[in-house]
Design a protein around this motif. Structure first.
Motif, PDB file in Angstrom:
ATOM      1  N   CYS A  22      -6.830   4.976   2.156  1.00  0.00           N
ATOM      2  CA  CYS A  22      -6.238   6.228   2.637  1.00  0.00           C
ATOM      3  C   CYS A  22      -6.777   6.549   4.033  1.00  0.00           C
ATOM      4  CB  CYS A  22      -6.527   7.375   1.674  1.00  0.00           C
ATOM      5  SG  CYS A  22      -5.682   7.199   0.093  1.00  0.00           S
ATOM      6  N   CYS A  52       0.826  -1.212   0.000  1.00  0.00           N
ATOM      7  CA  CYS A  52       0.000   0.000   0.000  1.00  0.00           C
ATOM      8  C   CYS A  52       0.867   1.272   0.000  1.00  0.00           C
ATOM      9  CB  CYS A  52      -0.914   0.019   1.229  1.00  0.00           C
ATOM     10  SG  CYS A  52      -1.973  -1.434   1.405  1.00  0.00           S
ATOM     11  N   TRP A  53       0.213   2.400  -0.196  1.00  0.00           N
ATOM     12  CA  TRP A  53       0.893   3.704  -0.163  1.00  0.00           C
ATOM     13  C   TRP A  53       1.408   3.974   1.247  1.00  0.00           C
ATOM     14  CZ3 TRP A  53      -0.325   7.831   2.981  1.00  0.00           C
ATOM     15  CH2 TRP A  53       0.323   9.047   2.715  1.00  0.00           C
ATOM     16  N   PHE A  66      -7.008  11.768   4.305  1.00  0.00           N
ATOM     17  CA  PHE A  66      -6.232  11.574   3.087  1.00  0.00           C
ATOM     18  C   PHE A  66      -7.140  10.975   2.019  1.00  0.00           C
ATOM     19  CE2 PHE A  66      -1.695  12.202   4.144  1.00  0.00           C
ATOM     20  CZ  PHE A  66      -1.827  12.476   5.491  1.00  0.00           C
ATOM     21  N   HIS A 101      -1.239   6.318  -4.227  1.00  0.00           N
ATOM     22  CA  HIS A 101      -1.373   7.750  -3.960  1.00  0.00           C
ATOM     23  C   HIS A 101      -2.387   8.019  -2.858  1.00  0.00           C
ATOM     24  CE1 HIS A 101      -1.625  12.049  -4.685  1.00  0.00           C
ATOM     25  NE2 HIS A 101      -2.936  11.949  -4.825  1.00  0.00           N
ATOM     26  N   CYS A 102      -1.994   8.847  -1.893  1.00  0.00           N
ATOM     27  CA  CYS A 102      -2.890   9.397  -0.877  1.00  0.00           C
ATOM     28  C   CYS A 102      -2.438  10.826  -0.620  1.00  0.00           C
ATOM     29  CB  CYS A 102      -2.840   8.594   0.430  1.00  0.00           C
ATOM     30  SG  CYS A 102      -3.700   6.999   0.380  1.00  0.00           S
ATOM     31  N   GLU A 103      -3.378  11.750  -0.568  1.00  0.00           N
ATOM     32  CA  GLU A 103      -3.044  13.162  -0.389  1.00  0.00           C
ATOM     33  C   GLU A 103      -3.888  13.756   0.733  1.00  0.00           C
ATOM     34  OE1 GLU A 103      -3.101  17.338  -2.988  1.00  0.00           O
ATOM     35  OE2 GLU A 103      -3.587  15.420  -3.922  1.00  0.00           O
ATOM     36  N   ALA A 124      -1.420   3.742   4.260  1.00  0.00           N
ATOM     37  CA  ALA A 124      -2.775   3.381   3.844  1.00  0.00           C
ATOM     38  C   ALA A 124      -3.081   1.916   4.124  1.00  0.00           C
ATOM     39  CB  ALA A 124      -2.956   3.671   2.354  1.00  0.00           C
ATOM     40  N   GLY A 178      -5.150   4.591  -2.393  1.00  0.00           N
ATOM     41  CA  GLY A 178      -4.645   3.772  -1.298  1.00  0.00           C
ATOM     42  C   GLY A 178      -3.475   2.882  -1.670  1.00  0.00           C
TER      43      GLY A 178
END
Length: 623
Positions: A446, A424-425, A454, A461-463, A434, A458
């Motif tokens: 996320c 995972c991220w 976030f 990318h998670c922001e 994540a 997942g």
């Protein structure tokens, strides 16, 4: 018409080749304990649905219904129930073969309260394996809800039981699965024959669901050395006469050596059979590479994540999507590609050749002809493809007293996030991940950290999003300190995204570069101006006697104005001082007058008394 004929010929030849193989019917022991006339041990064929009690036994009494004897409709419709009374033996329902699917008979028996179902064959023949319906009938909702064990018995045994029951005798029976699977030692070897195709209907859906649910238990058993697992994939070869046909070209790789049916059974749309073969090969190669690195259990993660992230219906059943999954699990993509090789070349692929050889049964195991199929200790598993049922079957394959603790408990827990973060991220700098550990394995989702949510897929990318996001690793944005100054691309009043601050340019995530305002002529451009770039800003100076005004970007004279300004300041100061002195003098004057008036008033009250006393004293003296 020729295309359809060619396809049918290919399928017919494939089926003919399969029929030449040896299919082994898996059996368990059936022991009749009474009456004396039929007492003995018999064989019965385990049904490929329901939940056989591998490693155990089940004792009950046999009942043959007065009506609905083929169980093709619910027993509630005919007013019959087979639920055991408190203290009574479980009911084994004897049913006649014919008129409807085996699974429907089992479902109606289960709803009627039976603990197991015995199907009596309607002709004298070797026992067969009762299987689920073909695909056009495999969407019935009840199929995955059948939990009672089922068995097919011979016609002669069925007739003998019916005769005893008609004569008023009670038929007691033991169903015994203790020897249904070999259990030679403290390790179980098992194979899972599967397929990457996710468009083959309910069987594919149940297969993917099983992988997701069984993953946690399988990985624990493998990591601790209790089991040795191998995934397997069925392929068939195209007959030489049809190698150049459109059907074989669309369904096969390596010049017709390894083929799979078209997923949609339609050559004009969707993915082809050769796409399935390639993905099957990639999954087999993933296991080979992971096994060489002493981590064979990663196969369960790869297959699960591939089914979630790369489904056919979303047009993501591609090498690119598969490579992203492989990378997320920390496996070398180059090694996978080397194993897959050139699928268009007229050469053998060693991995797929091994798979084809393994399809042929050896020893007590028959040929693999049913998908999905589980082979445990070289014996094919029969029953529902369910986590609990399969785990029980695997546990039955251990030598007595050597089974692991997982076989003695109902719960299975493994923290997959500890290994490569579960694929995972992860933001190591902020210690945010994540990966969420669950009872069945792990999910990539996320997170929410300190009130900051976030968002993302997942996996890659998670922001950070929303208020306070800049407090968590600066919202994932660029930040740098230099020359005692700190600049950040994270803006608190934005829900998400990064933006370089004024004086910088870049993506705001990875880089923000200083803008040279002097070189790019963005400021300090007047004729008297002298520009000097600084990090994040600039300095602008004018010649002697001039003052720079940034808002107008000009230099103006400052000496005269400075003199006037200082004179004005002194005038103001002196004026204020004079006003202060004058005010103080007035204040003192008014205070003094006020005090004088008050004193006079007080004295005026006492001075007349003194005068009167003197006059009175004088008069008294005259007398």
């Amino acid at each position: 018409m020729r295309e359809k004929l060619g396809f049918l010929v290919c399928v017919w030849l494939m089926l003919c080749g399969s029929s030449l193989g040896r299919f082994v019917v898996e059996k368990n022991s059936l022991k009749v304990t009474s009456p004396e006339s039929i007492k003995g041990v018999y064989e019965c064929a385990i049904g490929n649905f329901g939940v056989p009690q591998y490693g155990g036994t089940l004792v009950g009494t046999v009942v043959y219904p007065k009506s609905n004897q083929k169980a093709c409709k619910g027993f509630d419709e005919v007013g019959l129930s087979f639920k055991s009374r408190p203290g009574g033996l479980p009911t084994f329902l004897l049913i006649d073969r014919g008129d409807c699917y085996f699974t429907l008979k089992a479902w109606n028996a289960q709803k009627g309260g039976a603990a197991a179902i015995l199907v009596a064959d309607d002709k004298i023949e070797p026992l067969i394996t009762m299987d689920t319906p073909e695909e056009e009938n495999a969407d019935a909702e009840y199929l995955q809800n059948i939990t009672i064990p089922s068995a097919l018995i011979s016609k002669s045994l069925g007739d003998s039981i019916k005769k005893s029951l008609t004569g008023g005798e009670m038929v007691n029976m033991n169903l015994d699965w203790t020897e249904a699977l070999p259990h030679p030692d403290e390790r179980v070897e098992y194979e899972f024959w599967t397929n990457s195709n996710d468009e083959c209907g309910p069987k594919c859906d149940s297969q993917i669901e099983f992988v997701k649910n069984f993953k946690g238990a399988a990985q624990i058993l493998e990591q601790k050395g209790y089991t040795q697992f191998i995934p397997r994939y069925i392929t068939w070869y195209c007959p030489e006469a049809f190698i150049l046909s459109k059907q074989c070209k669309s369904q096969c790789i390596n010049h017709g050596r390894y083929c799979a049916p078209d997923p949609e059974q339609d050559f004009s749309r969707g993915y082809d059979g050769k796409d399935v073969v390639v993905q099957n090969l990639r999954q087999a190669c993933f296991f080979k590479v992971a096994n060489e690195s002493k981590k064979p259990w990663l196969w369960w993660d790869y297959v699960t994540d591939f089914s979630i992230r790369c489904p056919m219906k979303e047009k993501k059943y591609t090498k690119e999507c598969a490579d992203e999954v492989i990378k997320s699990l920390g496996v070398d993509v180059k090694k996978i590609d080397e194993c897959v090789g050139d699928t268009e070349a007229d050469v053998e692929n060693q991995v797929l050749k091994t798979e084809q050889d393994a399809q042929i049964g050896k020893g007590s195991r028959g040929d693999v002809t049913i998908l999905p199929t589980l082979v445990i200790n070289n014996r094919q598993y029969r029953g529902k493809l369910d986590k609990g049922a399969v785990l029980k079957a695997i546990c039955a394959g251990f030598q007595e007293t050597t089974e692991p603790a997982i076989c003695l408990s109902e719960e299975v827990e493994t923290n997959e996030c500890l290994e490569n973060n579960g694929g995972c991220w992860q933001d190591k700098a902020a210690n945010v991940t994540a990966c969420k550990d669950t009872f069945r394995g792990r999910v990539c989702e996320c997170p929410v950290v300190r009130g900051v949510r976030f968002v993302g897929d997942g996996y890659t990318h998670c922001e950070a999003s929303g208020a306070l996001r800049c407090a968590i690793n600066n919202g994932g944005c660029w930040k740098k300190t230099q020359d005692g100054k700190t600049y950040s691309a994270c803006v608190e009043d934005h829900s998400q995204g990064c933006k370089c601050p004024p004086g910088f340019k870049g993506d705001g995530v990875h880089t923000c570069e200083d803008v040279d305002e002097c070189k790019e002529k963005l400021a300090c451009q007047c004729s008297e101006c002298k520009c000097k770039n600084t990090w994040g800003s600039y300095e602008c100076r004018c010649g002697s006697g001039l003052l720079y005004m940034q808002e107008h970007d000009i230099c103006i004279g400052k000496n005269a104005k400075t003199e006037v300004s200082w004179s004005f300041v002194w005038i103001v100061i002196l004026g204020l001082a004079a006003a202060g002195v004058a005010g103080y003098a007035v204040y003192k004057y008014r205070i003094r007058r006020y005090m004088d008036s008050e004193i006079r008033a007080i004295m005026a009250q006492y001075m007349p008394l003194d005068s009167q006393a003197e006059v009175h004293h004088a008069s008294h003296g005259d007398i």
